[in-house]
Design an enzyme around this catalytic site. Structure first.
Site, PDB file in Angstrom:
ATOM      1  N   ASP A 116     -24.357 -89.131  55.007  1.00 31.62           N
ATOM      2  CA  ASP A 116     -24.499 -89.157  53.550  1.00 31.62           C
ATOM      3  C   ASP A 116     -25.080 -90.488  53.090  1.00 31.62           C
ATOM      4  OD1 ASP A 116     -23.461 -86.693  53.564  1.00 31.62           O
ATOM      5  OD2 ASP A 116     -21.566 -87.198  52.567  1.00 31.62           O
ATOM      6  N   TYR A 134     -28.727 -90.665  53.682  1.00 34.31           N
ATOM      7  CA  TYR A 134     -29.409 -89.793  52.726  1.00 34.31           C
ATOM      8  C   TYR A 134     -29.495 -90.484  51.359  1.00 34.31           C
ATOM      9  CZ  TYR A 134     -30.288 -85.756  49.709  1.00 34.31           C
ATOM     10  OH  TYR A 134     -30.816 -84.905  48.776  1.00 34.31           O
ATOM     11  N   ASP A 135     -28.376 -91.050  50.938  1.00 36.16           N
ATOM     12  CA  ASP A 135     -28.365 -91.764  49.652  1.00 36.16           C
ATOM     13  C   ASP A 135     -29.389 -92.897  49.643  1.00 36.16           C
ATOM     14  OD1 ASP A 135     -24.793 -91.438  49.070  1.00 36.16           O
ATOM     15  OD2 ASP A 135     -26.487 -90.099  48.682  1.00 36.16           O
ATOM     16  N   SER A 190     -12.331 -59.122  61.768  1.00 40.93           N
ATOM     17  CA  SER A 190     -11.878 -57.960  61.010  1.00 40.93           C
ATOM     18  C   SER A 190     -10.912 -57.189  61.908  1.00 40.93           C
ATOM     19  CB  SER A 190     -13.056 -57.110  60.567  1.00 40.93           C
ATOM     20  OG  SER A 190     -13.933 -56.925  61.638  1.00 40.93           O
ATOM     21  N   GLU A 235       3.269 -55.746  58.845  1.00 40.47           N
ATOM     22  CA  GLU A 235       3.319 -56.155  57.437  1.00 40.47           C
ATOM     23  C   GLU A 235       2.291 -55.382  56.630  1.00 40.47           C
ATOM     24  OE1 GLU A 235       2.541 -60.337  57.012  1.00 40.47           O
ATOM     25  OE2 GLU A 235       0.724 -60.241  58.191  1.00 40.47           O
ATOM     26  N   LYS A 266      -0.874 -54.253  54.563  1.00 35.38           N
ATOM     27  CA  LYS A 266      -2.266 -54.692  54.502  1.00 35.38           C
ATOM     28  C   LYS A 266      -2.629 -54.793  53.029  1.00 35.38           C
ATOM     29  CE  LYS A 266      -6.776 -53.852  56.550  1.00 35.38           C
ATOM     30  NZ  LYS A 266      -7.617 -53.956  55.369  1.00 35.38           N
ATOM     31  N   ASP A 319      -4.635 -55.308  49.679  1.00 34.24           N
ATOM     32  CA  ASP A 319      -5.992 -54.987  49.256  1.00 34.24           C
ATOM     33  C   ASP A 319      -6.522 -56.107  48.365  1.00 34.24           C
ATOM     34  OD1 ASP A 319      -8.190 -53.445  49.299  1.00 34.24           O
ATOM     35  OD2 ASP A 319      -7.366 -51.792  48.117  1.00 34.24           O
ATOM     36  N   ARG A 327     -14.211 -65.352  53.263  1.00 33.95           N
ATOM     37  CA  ARG A 327     -14.496 -64.915  54.621  1.00 33.95           C
ATOM     38  C   ARG A 327     -15.999 -64.917  54.919  1.00 33.95           C
ATOM     39  NH1 ARG A 327     -15.814 -60.283  57.299  1.00 33.95           N
ATOM     40  NH2 ARG A 327     -14.944 -60.103  59.369  1.00 33.95           N
ATOM     41  N   TYR A 336      -0.952 -65.114  56.331  1.00 35.95           N
ATOM     42  CA  TYR A 336      -0.548 -64.234  57.434  1.00 35.95           C
ATOM     43  C   TYR A 336      -1.138 -64.566  58.801  1.00 35.95           C
ATOM     44  CZ  TYR A 336      -4.839 -61.920  55.746  1.00 35.95           C
ATOM     45  OH  TYR A 336      -6.109 -61.654  55.322  1.00 35.95           O
ATOM     46  N   LYS A 340      -3.993 -47.346  58.528  1.00 31.45           N
ATOM     47  CA  LYS A 340      -4.290 -47.062  57.122  1.00 31.45           C
ATOM     48  C   LYS A 340      -3.424 -45.936  56.583  1.00 31.45           C
ATOM     49  CE  LYS A 340      -7.803 -49.721  56.097  1.00 31.45           C
ATOM     50  NZ  LYS A 340      -9.007 -49.136  55.663  1.00 31.45           N
ATOM     51  N   CYS A 399     -39.581 -33.126  54.502  1.00 31.55           N
ATOM     52  CA  CYS A 399     -39.074 -34.383  53.963  1.00 31.55           C
ATOM     53  C   CYS A 399     -39.321 -34.419  52.448  1.00 31.55           C
ATOM     54  CB  CYS A 399     -39.773 -35.555  54.641  1.00 31.55           C
ATOM     55  SG  CYS A 399     -39.380 -37.145  53.889  1.00 31.55           S
ATOM     56  N   CYS A 444     -42.039 -37.580  51.805  1.00 31.67           N
ATOM     57  CA  CYS A 444     -43.444 -37.594  52.219  1.00 31.67           C
ATOM     58  C   CYS A 444     -43.988 -36.201  52.498  1.00 31.67           C
ATOM     59  CB  CYS A 444     -43.637 -38.493  53.442  1.00 31.67           C
ATOM     60  SG  CYS A 444     -42.963 -37.807  54.955  1.00 31.67           S
ATOM     61  N   CYS A 474     -37.180 -36.451  59.453  1.00 33.56           N
ATOM     62  CA  CYS A 474     -38.553 -36.403  58.962  1.00 33.56           C
ATOM     63  C   CYS A 474     -39.474 -36.832  60.104  1.00 33.56           C
ATOM     64  CB  CYS A 474     -38.689 -37.373  57.789  1.00 33.56           C
ATOM     65  SG  CYS A 474     -40.387 -37.795  57.414  1.00 33.56           S
ATOM     66  N   CYS A 486     -44.131 -42.213  56.262  1.00 34.50           N
ATOM     67  CA  CYS A 486     -43.075 -41.869  55.302  1.00 34.50           C
ATOM     68  C   CYS A 486     -42.581 -43.132  54.597  1.00 34.50           C
ATOM     69  CB  CYS A 486     -41.925 -41.179  56.014  1.00 34.50           C
ATOM     70  SG  CYS A 486     -40.576 -40.782  54.890  1.00 34.50           S
TER      71      CYS A 486
HETATM   72  S1  IVH Z   1      -4.604 -60.136  59.841  1.00 37.72           S
HETATM   73  C1  IVH Z   1      -7.056 -61.278  63.310  1.00 37.72           C
HETATM   74  N1  IVH Z   1      -2.922 -59.331  58.015  1.00 37.72           N
HETATM   75  O1  IVH Z   1      -7.679 -57.045  56.331  1.00 37.72           O
HETATM   76  C2  IVH Z   1      -6.318 -60.668  62.213  1.00 37.72           C
HETATM   77  N2  IVH Z   1      -5.243 -59.051  57.597  1.00 37.72           N
HETATM   78  O2  IVH Z   1      -9.483 -55.470  57.953  1.00 37.72           O
HETATM   79  C3  IVH Z   1      -6.784 -61.130  60.914  1.00 37.72           C
HETATM   80  N3  IVH Z   1      -5.749 -58.089  55.426  1.00 37.72           N
HETATM   81  O3  IVH Z   1     -10.124 -59.493  56.729  1.00 37.72           O
HETATM   82  C4  IVH Z   1      -6.343 -60.332  59.797  1.00 37.72           C
HETATM   83  N4  IVH Z   1      -3.674 -57.893  54.731  1.00 37.72           N
HETATM   84  O4  IVH Z   1      -8.720 -59.560  54.608  1.00 37.72           O
HETATM   85  C5  IVH Z   1      -4.207 -59.435  58.369  1.00 37.72           C
HETATM   86  N5  IVH Z   1      -1.313 -58.706  56.463  1.00 37.72           N
HETATM   87  C6  IVH Z   1      -2.595 -58.821  56.816  1.00 37.72           C
HETATM   88  C7  IVH Z   1      -3.642 -58.408  55.968  1.00 37.72           C
HETATM   89  C8  IVH Z   1      -4.950 -58.536  56.412  1.00 37.72           C
HETATM   90  C9  IVH Z   1      -4.945 -57.705  54.417  1.00 37.72           C
HETATM   91  C10 IVH Z   1      -7.224 -57.975  55.408  1.00 37.72           C
HETATM   92  C11 IVH Z   1      -7.955 -59.254  55.741  1.00 37.72           C
HETATM   93  C12 IVH Z   1      -8.869 -58.913  56.865  1.00 37.72           C
HETATM   94  C13 IVH Z   1      -8.943 -57.431  56.757  1.00 37.72           C
HETATM   95  C14 IVH Z   1      -9.275 -56.816  58.084  1.00 37.72           C
END
Ligand code: IVH
Length: 699
Positions: free
Chosen positions: A43, A46-47, A92, A129, A131, A133, A152, A240, A328, A422, A425, A440, A446
């Protein structure tokens, strides 16, 4: 060290030359810093460059140039957030919908870890636990102090929303008690249902944007450029998981939640340790019954293997850990009427029917379209225009039509006649034998296919060109500005000579056009795996693109191998099919892609414009097996085959199924067969299991 000569002592010609150089240098460092996240100077250095330029401009005002960074307002990009790379990727989760998926989860863990496979009596305990939303966030604490937080993003790099996260009451500025030197704490930012309803009411009264559901409200509130707005929104947080950490924070997931609580971070009070599969499923059923009464939205249960040493050995497959899974809840459903059936043409020419619905709310979200998959699905369910149907949403999945409400069918309706040409096209649309999809045959002529290919090319997981959405691609094609992906990189040069430059076209202005060109220019350097994925080779998703990148290391190598592999007798074909995780079908698609003359033209044009970075193995390049090609054979005593492969891959090795000249090591367990003879013949190093372990453990 001698500094540069004092500004007063320069002639105007010398000053002009230095100003030019400084402007270029500063622009280069800006790019490295903001776009590539890889500053090349400190930095302070750069400055110093900026100060020198300012001094020159002050002394020689007539030499001030329009493109001087001093003429720009603010050093940072005015829009959006800075990027922030996660020290460990944010993964994920794989999804499970049926109990049989959960059985398979437990079974796969047992198969993977040898002592569990050998002794079925050892129970597999998980931490279960809800999940939540919401949207996940990554908080970095150093010496117990919150130093940064990010969304993320693509899992590798997110947006730096530190200032906004600081405003959440649930996120402590300082951890209580003893904390690791550095830790990334992951969790979910969410909004309670009651807070969401109140916020929407207030928004409506103020004539502001209404949010579709609590998750969107949470995301919109966190991604505010003004932290004061975030502070005014009722955001909450559950912690978590952890990412990078300078020590192992706990021996079990449960113990980790206790530590989080001790530090003053909220963890979900419903989290529970379940001793085995039965206890896990009981937990899931109980939570499903309670779901509607919870103060926040959840969409399932997450199970995580409780023992952290097992988690580490299980590791990560493609993008999700092998030690966790999301179970789920069933999709939420609603009834509505089909107003029309549209046919969309995808990038590989597949015709996909889409139901246009009378809009209906399903689980808090308005649904107006749903996929009908293909003509067989329409025929099987006898779905007709005008029918009442049941639609469902499952998480982020595109809404689906479950079935027709037969008693509501109006007289005089007709079965849907799926087009044989199609709709875009007019070329014939044919079905390959044994395939559900009708395609197609227009190929390159196309326009729908061209459009979809370019959209895929610029999409988030591919080139990720900011500010270039699907609608823009459509209009660029319509205006004749582009025909293929390579044209994007010529767009700016073309625009300079154009009578109707982009800034003068509908929906565009000076600033947005300039930003788009900068966003495109920033992607002239691209990671190999993203590039492969961007090509849109049928069946080649992100995980396979990464496999290919790891295996071949560079694009030239991949291309050469794929061209040679056109001969099915060749070593190249055998090597391609032998890549673990790839099958004959995918290999066939890869070969076909590289053999197609138009694709070759497109590739050559792209290679002229781009720098493709060779694939760097993600972890421990220092490992002696990084970059080596390894084959396992026979029965190993301490590891299952899957664990052995996964561990080798994590250290940067390539694992293949057959021995060839390219093999570096053959690891032979008990009862190894013909591979040993072949390796011997080729003079390849043959290691026992113990020798291999010594090699990777550095003993
Ligand atoms: S654990 C390596 N725990 O679900 C494990 N994820 O589909 C990392 N999420 O990106 C995730 N509740 O945004 C974990 N109790 C929970 C969660 C959870 C919601 C979400 C999280 C993750 C997504 C994956």
């Amino acid at each position: 060290m001698k500094g540069p000569p004092a500004v007063e002592r320069l002639t105007p010609i010398e000053a002009a030359a230095e100003i030019d150089r400084l402007i270029k240098d500063i622009a280069r460092h800006d790019r490295a810093y903001y776009q590539n996240d890889a500053p090349r100077i400190s930095d302070a250095e750069y400055d110093a460059l900026r100060q020198r330029l300012a001094a020159l401009e002050a002394h020689f005002p007539h030499l001030v140039k329009a493109d001087s960074p001093a003429q720009r307002v603010g050093a940072k990009p005015a829009q959006g957030f800075a990027k922030r790379a996660h020290r460990q990727p944010m993964l994920s989760l794989d999804n499970a919908f049926a109990e049989s998926d959960i059985d398979e989860f437990f079974a796969s863990v047992r198969r993977f870890l040898k002592e569990l496979r050998d002794d079925p009596a050892i129970p597999i305990a998980v931490l279960a636990e809800p999940k939540i939303d919401g949207l996940s966030a990554n908080l970095t604490y150093e010496h117990g102090v919150f130093v940064a937080g990010a969304t993320r993003g693509d899992g590798e790099t997110g947006e730096d929303v530190s200032a906004n996260l600081r405003t959440l009451a649930d996120i402590p500025a300082r951890l209580r008690g003893a904390a690791p030197e550095r830790i990334e704490i992951r969790g979910e930012v969410y909004m309670a249902r009651s807070d969401f309803l109140a916020l929407n009411q207030a928004q409506e009264q103020a004539g502001e944007k209404i949010f579709a559901n609590p998750r969107n409200a949470a995301a919109g509130s966190l991604r505010q450029l003004d932290p004061a707005v975030t502070a005014s929104r009722p955001l909450r947080f559950f912690a978590y998981a952890w990412g990078d950490c300078t020590e192992e924070p706990a021996a079990t997931q449960w113990e980790f939640l206790e530590r989080l609580q001790g530090w003053g971070l909220p963890v979900n009070p419903l989290a529970k340790r379940c001793a085995d599969r039965e206890a896990s499923l009981d937990y899931w059923r109980a939570l499903a019954a309670e779901r509607a009464d919870l103060p926040y939205d959840i969409d399932g249960v997450v199970y995580k293997i409780d023992r952290v040493d097992w988690q580490q050995r299980l590791g990560v497959a493609a993008r999700a850990p092998r030690w966790a899974i999301a179970h789920k809840f069933p999709a939420e459903k609603a009834q509505t009427r089909i107003e029309a059936i549209d046919i969309q043409v995808g990038r590989t020419g597949v015709l996909t029917p889409v139901a246009i619905l009378n809009p209906v709310t399903v689980g808090g979200v308005v649904v107006a379209r749903a996929t009908l998959h293909n003509e067989d699905v329409i025929a099987e369910k006898d779905i007709r225009v005008g029918d009442w149907v049941i639609v469902q949403r499952a998480g982020d999945v595109i809404p689906q039509v479950v079935g027709v409400v037969a008693e509501k069918r109006l007289p005089g309706s007709h079965p849907f006649a799926f087009p044989k040409t199609c709709p875009v096209c007019g070329s014939r649309a044919l079905r390959d034998e044994g395939m559900a999809a009708r395609r197609c045959t227009g190929g390159l002529i196309c326009p729908a296919q061209a459009a979809e290919r370019i959209k895929h090319f610029v999409s988030r997981d591919a080139f990720d060109i900011e500010g270039l959405g699907g609608k823009h691609v459509d209009s660029f094609l319509e205006w004749g500005l582009i025909k293929g992906p390579a044209d994007l990189f010529a767009l700016e040069a073309l625009d300079r000579q154009s009578l109707t430059p982009l800034r003068a076209r509908e929906g565009w202005g000076e600033l947005s056009a300039r930003k788009l060109f900068a966003a495109i220019a920033a992607k002239r350097k691209i990671a190999l795996d993203r590039f492969i994925y961007a090509l849109g080779i049928p069946q080649i998703g992100q995980a396979t693109a990464r496999l290919l990148a790891t295996h071949y290391g560079g694009f030239a190598q991949l291309r050469e191998a794929a061209e040679k592999a056109a001969d099915r007798e060749s070593e190249a074909w055998k090597a391609l099919v032998g890549i673990h995780g790839l099958g004959e079908k995918m290999a066939g698609d890869i070969v076909a892609f590289f053999a197609e003359p138009h694709n070759r033209q497109v590739l050559d044009a792209l290679l002229d414009e781009l720098t493709i970075e060779p694939f760097a193995p993600p972890v421990s390049v220092s490992s002696p097996v990084a970059g080596k090609t390894v084959v396992f054979t026979g029965t190993l005593a301490t590891l299952t085959r899957d664990e052995a492969k996964a561990r080798a891959q994590a250290l940067g090795a390539k694992v293949t199924d057959s021995v060839s000249r390219k093999t570096d090591y053959l690891v032979a367990g008990a009862d190894a067969g013909s591979k040993v003879a072949k390796a011997r013949e080729l003079g390849i190093a043959i290691l026992s299991e113990a020798e291999w372990l010594a090699l990777i453990q550095g003993n």
